[in-house]
Design a protein around this motif. Structure first.
Motif, PDB file in Angstrom:
ATOM      1  N   ILE A 138       1.328   1.092  10.313  1.00  0.00           N
ATOM      2  CA  ILE A 138       2.771   0.895  10.173  1.00  0.00           C
ATOM      3  C   ILE A 138       3.509   1.642  11.281  1.00  0.00           C
ATOM      4  O   ILE A 138       4.414   1.103  11.922  1.00  0.00           O
ATOM      5  N   THR A 139       3.089   2.881  11.537  1.00  0.00           N
ATOM      6  CA  THR A 139       3.734   3.670  12.592  1.00  0.00           C
ATOM      7  C   THR A 139       3.591   2.981  13.945  1.00  0.00           C
ATOM      8  O   THR A 139       4.566   2.831  14.689  1.00  0.00           O
ATOM      9  N   VAL A 146      -3.752   2.168   7.264  1.00  0.00           N
ATOM     10  CA  VAL A 146      -2.479   1.643   6.759  1.00  0.00           C
ATOM     11  C   VAL A 146      -1.316   2.443   7.324  1.00  0.00           C
ATOM     12  O   VAL A 146      -0.370   1.894   7.895  1.00  0.00           O
ATOM     13  N   ILE A 147      -1.409   3.776   7.183  1.00  0.00           N
ATOM     14  CA  ILE A 147      -0.281   4.624   7.581  1.00  0.00           C
ATOM     15  C   ILE A 147      -0.065   4.575   9.088  1.00  0.00           C
ATOM     16  O   ILE A 147       1.061   4.409   9.566  1.00  0.00           O
ATOM     17  N   PHE A 148      -1.158   4.668   9.856  1.00  0.00           N
ATOM     18  CA  PHE A 148      -0.968   4.614  11.297  1.00  0.00           C
ATOM     19  C   PHE A 148      -0.644   3.204  11.766  1.00  0.00           C
ATOM     20  O   PHE A 148       0.089   3.031  12.745  1.00  0.00           O
ATOM     21  N   SER A 164     -13.204   1.182   2.709  1.00  0.00           N
ATOM     22  CA  SER A 164     -12.121   1.387   1.747  1.00  0.00           C
ATOM     23  C   SER A 164     -11.633   2.824   1.799  1.00  0.00           C
ATOM     24  O   SER A 164     -10.447   3.096   1.594  1.00  0.00           O
ATOM     25  N   ALA A 165     -12.546   3.749   2.112  1.00  0.00           N
ATOM     26  CA  ALA A 165     -12.154   5.156   2.151  1.00  0.00           C
ATOM     27  C   ALA A 165     -11.246   5.451   3.331  1.00  0.00           C
ATOM     28  O   ALA A 165     -10.321   6.254   3.224  1.00  0.00           O
ATOM     29  N   ASN A 175       0.790  -1.227   0.000  1.00  0.00           N
ATOM     30  CA  ASN A 175       0.000   0.000   0.000  1.00  0.00           C
ATOM     31  C   ASN A 175       0.823   1.278   0.000  1.00  0.00           C
ATOM     32  O   ASN A 175       0.345   2.324  -0.407  1.00  0.00           O
ATOM     33  N   ILE A 176       2.037   1.225   0.494  1.00  0.00           N
ATOM     34  CA  ILE A 176       2.861   2.437   0.511  1.00  0.00           C
ATOM     35  C   ILE A 176       3.845   2.420  -0.654  1.00  0.00           C
ATOM     36  O   ILE A 176       3.971   3.388  -1.398  1.00  0.00           O
ATOM     37  N   SER A 182      -9.339   3.223   4.887  1.00  0.00           N
ATOM     38  CA  SER A 182      -8.295   2.235   5.135  1.00  0.00           C
ATOM     39  C   SER A 182      -6.894   2.793   4.910  1.00  0.00           C
ATOM     40  O   SER A 182      -5.938   2.300   5.496  1.00  0.00           O
ATOM     41  N   MET A 183      -6.749   3.838   4.099  1.00  0.00           N
ATOM     42  CA  MET A 183      -5.401   4.394   3.905  1.00  0.00           C
ATOM     43  C   MET A 183      -4.866   4.970   5.215  1.00  0.00           C
ATOM     44  O   MET A 183      -3.681   4.832   5.524  1.00  0.00           O
ATOM     45  N   GLY A 184      -5.745   5.622   5.983  1.00  0.00           N
ATOM     46  CA  GLY A 184      -5.343   6.123   7.295  1.00  0.00           C
ATOM     47  C   GLY A 184      -4.911   4.983   8.196  1.00  0.00           C
ATOM     48  O   GLY A 184      -3.881   5.053   8.874  1.00  0.00           O
TER      49      GLY A 184
END
Lengths: 285, 409
Positions: free
Chosen positions: B197-198, B193-195, B186-187, B96-97, B189-191
């Motif tokens: 990983i952090t 994903v990023i958090f 789905s809208a 995703n990244i 999920s990007m947030g």
């Protein structure tokens, strides 16, 4: 998988604030407050290993069926004994030493505890609070002196350790062991006064004492101080222990958390945007 | 689309979620499979032991002592398990990244594995807590121990479970045929994903940081101030090795869920992962050498613990690192699997060394887990596998998503 940039930054900002607010460093007791702490000075040259303090301690903490064999073997503190006195074979023959919580100025257990059950009170005693503890035993992992003990056989186990008789202190009394010691080997008082008194004793009788107060600097300083006639490592005390506080060991990690929480998402978003463009260009070609 | 996902959609269209769920509860495979025959009695025994643990106290079923307060349940289930589950954040980062779409076919199964691992390891953690009800103090905020590493690990752990759930929930929405929910998830999920990983980077390193205050208790060959970094670096190849091992097993077990294109891409994915593993292990090994020289650790090598350290570093880091590298060079899938098993054993060894074996290495009485502790650990793993199997057989985890859900990614 799409999200507007503004919405993303909003979410990111909110999370970063939520994660970084209220994350002060481990309480750094300043010199000022350290001088106000109370503690106990244990003078090993006066102790005669009568084990009286063990009985008094058990009584003060509600262990009624306390009994000792006549010549007790070497023991450690456990979930029924908050203090024990052992005899050590040293260069000067058998020498006693009392074991109990050192009540560090900046305790590892206090910093380790995630529910604030372990707590350094302003007066000096490090206490354990039943209603907060969840029994994770991280204090036992962290304590450099191996003091917190756990009631493994109980269904609602407690952490057991010396609390410097905080209940007695709050009523204006002094700790039971210091109160009852027939040889006055235990002296309760303000930590700064105790250090002065210890120095005076060493100065007046230089041949009787080793020139060191154990606990003055060990683990960043402790409220419980030791004087001895033999080198402290012969009494089973860790003399290689660091002279800075134990919570300091995790300070670097803890202070790096908030920056990582804030910066890493930005970096990740940057990489995402960059590679997304890349992927699109590839498709076009 | 293959035929298997067809009946699921028609069932869900009947509208009543509870009848749908009830119908889905029925087992979908053979009941007397070898796995079931082995795992079921162990799980029953484990549940009895868990009952005894709450009835008689932790001491009645474990060998924990005042010297060794953390045993198998923390050392293996939590400390090792979190490293094994690290694959989820690494793969999410890659797909995703970094937009490495090649790895997308195994993304969902990895995220699901990660989520279930976290869920059940935190259940194992609750078993180990003396006063588990007070865990609420950490969550509701009346007693925040903010200077505690464990507090920060706990919160990052908890939030990451939520992030994993969000990352996996498109599959749940597809299973329930909930199109609106799917669009919404789905809208956001990007947030996640990023958090996610952090949060992972921080709690993976935080588990290493847990042991920073045990300075005088852990053997100097294992204790160092770089433990947080070593933990996070080793979680990279631990997680990927788990993906490799788990992927090759689930490909056999769930072969009915896969179509032709999956079989083709699988080999390619495995080779890519092997390469990443060997590079990650090289970085880790370099760090170990750096720490070793920096701390002047030569003096400890000529001792039993020194030999044990060399076994871990040479046998379970350097050897699998070379195996990964060579099997990538010569395209050997068998050796990749073998290397991943050795790597996982090595991670297990490393985490158990720090939390159990080299912890109080000088104690008079060494901690050896009881058979009850081992059974409970197995029980947790088996329950997790049962739940995993239940989900994979019903939701689009390995097989393709239904037609309507494909455009949104």
């Amino acid at each position: 998988m799409s999200i507007s940039r503004r919405g993303f930054f909003k979410a990111m900002g909110a999370t970063a604030v939520a994660l970084s607010v209220g994350k002060p460093m481990a309480a750094e007791a300043s010199l000022q407050t350290e001088n106000e702490l109370y503690g106990v000075l244990y003078d090993g040259t006066k102790c005669v290993a009568c084990h009286g303090c063990e009985y008094d301690c058990a009584e003060a903490h509600g262990f009624t069926d306390f009994d000792l064999p006549k010549n007790p073997p070497f023991r450690k503190t456990d979930d029924k004994h908050r203090t024990v006195v052992n005899l050590y074979q040293t260069s000067k023959g058998e020498v006693p030493r009392k074991i109990q919580c050192m009540h560090c100025n900046q305790p590892a257990c206090d910093a380790a505890c995630l529910t604030q059950a372990m707590h350094k009170t302003e007066g000096g005693p490090v206490i354990w609070r039943e209603d907060k503890c969840m029994g994770c035993r991280y204090c036992m992992i962290s304590c450099p002196f191996d003091i917190p003990k756990f009631e493994y056989e109980s269904t609602n186990p407690r952490i057991v350790k010396c609390d410097m008789c905080i209940d007695r202190i709050n009523e204006g009394e002094i700790p039971a062991c210091a109160y009852n010691c027939p040889e006055e080997a235990l002296l309760y008082g303000k930590r700064s006064d105790l250090i002065k008194e210890a120095r005076k004793r060493i100065h007046d009788n230089p041949e009787q004492y080793v020139d060191h107060i154990y606990g003055e600097h060990e683990a960043g300083g402790t409220s419980w101080l030791y004087l001895s006639s033999v080198p402290f490592d012969e009494l089973g005390l860790n003399t290689k222990i660091q002279h800075t506080s134990y919570p300091g060991l995790t300070k670097g990690f803890i202070s790096s958390i908030a920056p990582v929480d804030i910066l890493l998402p930005a970096v990740l978003l940057g990489i995402y945007e960059a590679t997304k463009l890349n992927a699109k260009t590839e498709e076009e070609i | 689309m293959n035929t298997l996902s067809q009946p699921i959609e028609t069932k869900a269209k009947q509208g009543n979620f509870f009848t749908f769920l009830l119908a889905e509860m029925k087992p979908k495979g053979p009941i007397f499979s070898p796995f079931n025959i082995i795992s079921f009695p162990i799980m029953m025994l484990g549940l009895v032991i868990i009952f005894l643990r709450f009835k008689n106290g932790i001491g009645s079923v474990t060998n924990l002592s005042q010297d060794v307060p953390w045993g198998l349940w923390i050392g293996f289930d939590v400390v090792t398990g979190v490293a094994f589950a690290g694959g989820a954040y690494i793969l999410v980062f890659m797909v995703n990244i970094l937009n490495l779409k090649k790895y997308k076919p195994i993304l969902r199964i990895t995220v699901l594995n990660g989520f279930l691992a976290y869920l059940f390891y935190s259940a194992a953690l609750l078993l180990d807590l003396g006063r588990p009800l007070n865990v609420i103090n950490v969550v509701i905020g009346n007693n925040y121990g903010v200077s505690s590493v464990l507090f920060l690990v706990g919160w990052h752990f908890l939030l990451y479970m939520l992030a994993l759930l969000i990352e996996f929930s498109p599959a749940i929405a597809e299973w329930m045929n909930a199109r609106k929910l799917h669009r919404f998830i789905s809208a956001i999920s990007m947030g996640a994903v990023i958090f996610g990983i952090t949060l992972s980077v921080l709690h993976q390193s935080g588990i290493g940081a847990l042991f920073l205050m045990a300075k005088d208790k852990i053997h100097p060959l294992w204790y160092n101030s770089y433990m947080p970094i070593l933990f996070v670096v080793s979680s990279v190849f631990a997680g990927i090795s788990m993906i490799i091992l788990e992927g090759s097993i689930s490909r056999k077990v769930f072969s009915d869920q896969l179509d032709e294109s999956d079989h083709h891409s699988h080999d390619n994915i495995m080779l890519g992962l092997a390469k990443i593993c060997s590079l990650g292990m090289f970085a880790y090994f370099s760090l170990l050498v750096l720490v070793f020289i920096h701390q002047k650790n030569w003096q400890y090598i000529a001792s039993p613990m020194g030999s044990w350290y060399l076994v871990e570093v040479i046998g379970f880091v350097v050897v699998p690192m070379l195996m990964f590298f060579l099997s990538y060079r010569y395209h050997s899938l068998t050796w990749i699997k073998i290397a991943s098993v050795i790597t996982l054993l090595g991670i297990m060894l490393n985490r158990m060394n720090i939390s159990i074996i080299a912890f109080r290495w000088d104690a008079a009485v060494r901690y050896v887990p009881t058979w009850q502790e081992a059974i409970v650990t197995l029980t947790i793993i088996f329950i997790e596998l049962w739940v995993l199997r239940w989900i994979v057989r019903r939701m689009p985890v390995l097989r393709a998503s239904p037609e309507w859900a494909r455009g949104s990614h």
